[in-house]
Scaffold this active site. Structure first.
Site, short mmCIF file in Angstrom:
data_model
loop_
_atom_site.label_atom_id
_atom_site.label_comp_id
_atom_site.label_asym_id
_atom_site.label_seq_id
_atom_site.Cartn_x
_atom_site.Cartn_y
_atom_site.Cartn_z
N LYS A 102 0.86 -1.21 -0.02
CA LYS A 102 0.14 0.04 0.06
C LYS A 102 0.72 1.10 0.03
O LYS A 102 2.08 1.21 0.33
CB LYS A 102 -0.95 0.10 1.15
CG LYS A 102 -0.33 0.07 2.48
CD LYS A 102 -0.01 1.48 3.01
CE LYS A 102 0.86 1.65 4.28
NZ LYS A 102 1.76 2.87 4.54
N ASP B 144 -2.38 -1.21 9.96
CA ASP B 144 -2.86 -1.22 8.49
C ASP B 144 -3.30 -2.43 7.98
O ASP B 144 -3.19 -2.65 6.91
CB ASP B 144 -1.85 -0.44 7.55
CG ASP B 144 -0.41 -0.65 7.96
OD1 ASP B 144 -0.03 -1.60 8.50
OD2 ASP B 144 0.44 0.34 7.65
#
Ligand code: C5P
Length: 318
Positions: free
Chosen positions: A30, A157
């Site tokens: 990401k 995350d």
């Protein structure tokens, strides 16, 4: 603007049957299109408002039946990463086993392309992939929401990497909801540094340099959401922002040269990815990305260069 978490759950509506053969799961890295760091909380984490974006740089976790829990690996970080209880893959397998009352028995193999400690959430990605792989291997049949709940206990995350796409992250980053932005693909160039940066150290430096505002923004930044909807990379370029860039540059001043080199190569925008030190550059299209990547490769401002598109899906069984 946003929709409830994990509304589209068909892929996860699997029969609760344990897999006999190997289960191979691919998981993306990401970047953060926007990362606003708010106040330091009592639990040591910072309030975040972030827009996560999954990109086509992948790790793979393969899970096979076994009598104990064993992890092997190849690729980025081999020989450096621990393969014992300190590895997030092992922690993820144990957390799922505990949650479901299973024995944590599996032979896990990690193929890593995502740089370690690069600000791309590689370790978190591997944990997300392990949850999805072991869920299938053991036939525990959890929903994506349930997997995201376990993921949140392992790292801020990790829930996003179960989800993928482009998503708003709040809380300490673990509360995610998809951002509806249509079918546009964005083209990225990643400049990978020689050495990683420690995420806690980058956050500590952020605080030492003056810290975040008293309250985190409650909603996603309108300017970024509008830019994503307009499907114009020049507009998106003007809307990218990362509060952790300043502390990352403070700790690693030479990243300025990397950012400058990417911009000199024609990138529409460049920024440190997450807590760094990987730098992410936005390109107009695939050909433009290849040109920027070639220029960066010819320079001496990073260890490796990768191109990627986003958004892509989160951890998925292949
Ligand atoms: O959640 P995760 O394990 O990825 O966080 C790693 C470290 O990064 C935390 O221990 C904390 O020092 C810092 N962090 C933070 N605020 C967040 C997320 C991470 O301070 N929202």
């Amino acid at each position: 603007m946003t929709e409830p978490l994990f509304t589209n759950d068909e892929e996860f509506d699997r029969p609760r049957l344990a897999a006999h053969g190997p289960v191979r799961v691919r998981v993306p890295a990401k970047i953060n299109l926007h990362l606003h760091v708010g106040r330091l909380r009592g639990d040591g984490f910072h309030e975040l408002t972030t827009v996560y974006h999954a990109i086509s740089l992948y790790d793979e976790v393969t899970a096979r039946r076994g009598d104990t829990l064993v992890l092997t690996m190849e690729g980025e970080g081999t020989g450096l990463l621990p393969l014992d209880e300190d590895n997030l893959v092992v922690k993820a397998a144990r957390a799922l086993a505990k949650h479901t009352g299973n024995d944590a028995h599996a032979r896990l193999h990690l193929r890593k392309q995502i740089p370690v400690a690069g600000g791309l959430a590689g370790g978190s990605a591997d944990a997300a992939a392990t949850l999805v792989a072991c869920d299938q291997l053991w036939g525990t049949g959890l929903s994506r929401d349930e997997l995201a709940g376990i993921a949140a206990t392992l790292g801020s995350d990790i829930p996003f990497l179960v989800l993928g796409g482009t998503a708003l992250g709040t809380g300490r980053g673990e509360l995610v909801s998809p951002v509806l932005v249509g079918g546009q693909s964005w083209h990225w160039v990643l400049a990978v540094a020689d050495e990683g940066l420690s995420t806690p150290e980058v956050y500590r430096t952020f605080d030492a340099l003056g810290g975040g505002s008293a309250g985190a923004r409650s909603g996603p930044p309108d300017v970024l959401l509008a830019a994503l909807r307009q499907r114009d990379p020049e507009v998106l370029a003007g809307a990218l922002a990362n509060d952790l860039q300043r502390p990352a540059l403070h700790l690693r001043p030479e990243l300025r040269d990397t950012l400058d080199a990417g911009m000199a190569a024609g990138a529409l925008a460049g920024m440190v990815s997450g807590s760094g030190p990987t730098c992410a550059f936005l390109a107009a299209d695939a050909r433009h990305a290849a040109e920027i990547a070639a220029d960066l490769e010819a320079g001496e401002v990073c260890r490796a260069v990768r191109t990627a598109i986003g958004p892509v899906a989160g951890a998925r069984v292949l």
